[in-house]
Design a protein around this motif. Structure first.
Motif, short mmCIF file in Angstrom:
data_model
loop_
_atom_site.label_atom_id
_atom_site.label_comp_id
_atom_site.label_asym_id
_atom_site.label_seq_id
_atom_site.Cartn_x
_atom_site.Cartn_y
_atom_site.Cartn_z
N SER A 150 10.84 59.86 11.61
CA SER A 150 10.57 61.20 11.51
C SER A 150 11.91 61.86 12.00
O SER A 150 12.86 61.13 12.39
N LYS A 151 11.98 63.39 11.75
CA LYS A 151 13.01 63.89 12.09
C LYS A 151 12.99 64.99 13.19
O LYS A 151 12.14 65.98 12.69
N CYS A 152 13.58 65.25 14.03
CA CYS A 152 13.55 66.47 15.03
C CYS A 152 13.90 67.55 14.43
O CYS A 152 15.10 67.73 13.84
N GLN A 187 14.85 60.58 17.71
CA GLN A 187 14.44 61.83 17.20
C GLN A 187 13.29 62.34 18.17
O GLN A 187 13.19 63.61 18.16
N THR A 188 12.27 61.22 18.21
CA THR A 188 11.20 61.97 19.30
C THR A 188 11.61 62.52 20.52
O THR A 188 11.22 63.46 21.01
N HIS A 231 13.13 65.79 19.87
CA HIS A 231 11.99 66.66 19.87
C HIS A 231 11.48 67.12 21.28
O HIS A 231 11.28 68.52 21.48
N CYS A 232 11.19 66.45 22.05
CA CYS A 232 10.83 66.75 23.36
C CYS A 232 11.77 67.76 24.11
O CYS A 232 11.51 68.32 25.07
N GLN A 234 12.50 71.14 20.81
CA GLN A 234 11.52 71.81 20.39
C GLN A 234 10.99 72.83 21.04
O GLN A 234 10.42 72.72 22.11
N CYS A 255 6.88 59.92 16.58
CA CYS A 255 7.19 60.37 15.52
C CYS A 255 7.06 62.07 15.30
O CYS A 255 6.64 62.73 14.63
N CYS A 256 7.84 62.46 16.51
CA CYS A 256 7.87 63.98 16.63
C CYS A 256 6.77 64.95 16.78
O CYS A 256 6.80 65.93 16.38
#
Ligand SMILES: NC(=O)c1ccc[n+]([C@@H]2O[C@H](COP(=O)([O-])OP(=O)(O)OC[C@H]3O[C@@H](n4cnc5c(N)ncnc54)[C@H](OP(=O)(O)O)[C@@H]3O)[C@@H](O)[C@H]2O)c1
Ligand SMILES: *[C@@H]1O[C@H](CO)[C@@H](O)[C@H](O)[C@H]1NC(C)=O
Ligand SMILES: *[C@@H]1O[C@H](CO)[C@@H](O)[C@H](O)[C@H]1NC(C)=O
Length: 326
Positions: free
Chosen positions: A25-27, A266-267, A270-271, A274, A287-288
């Motif tokens: 996955s990608k942030c 990436q995850t 994300h945290c 995002q 997985c974001c």
């Protein structure tokens, strides 16, 4: 004919695995980082280093909280070379020593004026005890980070918006917390066989989940939120202490399927980055994306009890016991 079938099955298995256990996955989060300060524990290698690199590139002041100066300085050189950032620094932290955690917090609070992101990333799968006599999995993966977070909480609350991101693992599902054994012996499983300390690892990762669950409740009404993360199955040094024959078995799969540290970060990113996930404080991401958690990972009573026991073991609460007793 059979060969074709075999190729089909292998290809099918590969596709299924890369869509599930080894999914990428990608942030996409892009919160501004300039002027913000980040602490990353264990930022000298693996997922932590990849995370540090990305945040440095976004202009954050990044503090690598590591136990080994040489390794940390080598990582800083790499990050500087890659990003051009001159705002990455090392501060000594050995999570296997509560004294070191206190010393780190003291130095940090004295020398740094703000804290926006605390990333509880360091972790290990190993046998042994901490300086204070705790099982090393419980002591480093959970208790050291617990104390660190508690000591830095007031500084986090002073930021307009701050986050605590803790690396857990999907392995929390196999975890179990025996509070009687923990209070009596100071560990959640030990033993010199890999499966024994892997079990202790799973238990410590369940602690990470329950820690975030309880922390979110205690942070209600503040501008600090918290998240736990499963980064994926990532090719890092995490398995350095498993036996050689297991490495021989894991290595080919690792080369073929495991995520590289960049993908594995990436995850976490994300945290960190995002916007608009604040209402998901206390939840678990992989997985974001936010994920469902099995009952044991969000058990209110166990989470509260773990918090209270941890306070006692760190000497944060009254009636704290001296841990040299174990
Ligand atoms: N890799 C995976 O597939 C995977 C899956 C699920 C969850 N995770 C979690 O992701 C996190 C990062 O792991 P990784 O895969 O990047 O492993 P790694 O490459 O082994 O990195 C772990 C980091 O933790 C540091 N560390 C270990 N003990 C420490 C201590 N006592 N004090 C301070 N730092 C300490 C290590 O420092 P040294 O270099 O000095 O030893 C290293 O920087 C861990 O919490 C792990 O449980 C990883
Ligand atoms: C917390 O967030 C609110 C809303 O964004 C803001 O008005 C307030 O100043 C923040 N608190 C602190 C301590 O910065
Ligand atoms: C794990 O392995 C490393 C290097 O292979 C070694 O130095 C260390 O003592 C081992 N045990 C622990 C608890 O880290």
């Amino acid at each position: 004919m059979y060969l074709l079938l075999l190729v089909g099955v292998v290809l099918g298995a590969y596709i299924i695995l890369t869509q599930t256990l080894f999914k990428r996955s990608k942030c996409k989060g892009n919160a501004a980082m300039a002027g913000k300060t980040v602490i990353i524990t264990g930022g000298n290698t693996g997922i932590g280093k990849a995370t540090a690199l990305h945040l440095a590139r976004k202009g954050a002041r990044v503090i690598l909280a590591c136990r080994n100066r040489d390794k940390a300085e080598a990582a800083i050189r790499d990050i500087q070379q890659d990003t051009g950032s001159t705002d990455v620094l090392y501060m000594q932290l050995d999570l296997a020593s509560l004294k070191s955690v206190r010393c780190f917090a003291k130095t940090f609070l004295k020398t740094e004026s703000r804290l926006d992101l605390l990333i509880n990333n360091a972790g290990l799968v190993a046998d042994g005890r901490t300086e204070d006599g705790f099982g090393i999995g419980f002591g480093v993966n959970h208790l050291g980070h617990f104390l660190l977070t508690c000591l830095l909480l007031d500084r986090l609350k002073e930021a307009e918006e701050a986050r605590v991101v803790s690396l857990s693992s999907m392995a929390y599902r196999w975890g179990h917390i025996d509070f009687n054994a923990l209070e009596a012996n100071g560990h959640l499983g030990t033993g010199r066989y890999s499966w024994q300390f892997f079990h202790a690892y799973c238990n410590s990762k369940l602690c990470n989940m329950l820690f975030t669950h309880e922390l979110a409740k205690r942070l209600k009404g503040t501008n600090v939120t918290c998240y736990s993360v499963h980064p994926g199955v990532v090719r890092t040094e995490l398995s350095r202490n498993v036996s050689l024959w297991q490495k021989v078995f894991i290595e080919p799969i690792a080369q073929l399927l495991f995520l590289d540290p960049e993908a594995g970060a990436q995850t976490t990113l994300h945290c960190c980055l995002q916007e608009g996930i604040e209402h998901l404080s206390g939840r678990y991401f992989s997985c974001c994306a936010v994920q469902e958690v099995s009952a044991r990972g969000r058990d209110d009573a166990a989470a509260r009890k773990l918090w209270e026991v941890s306070e006692k073991l760190c000497g944060l609460s009254k009636g704290g016991i001296t841990t040299k007793d174990f």
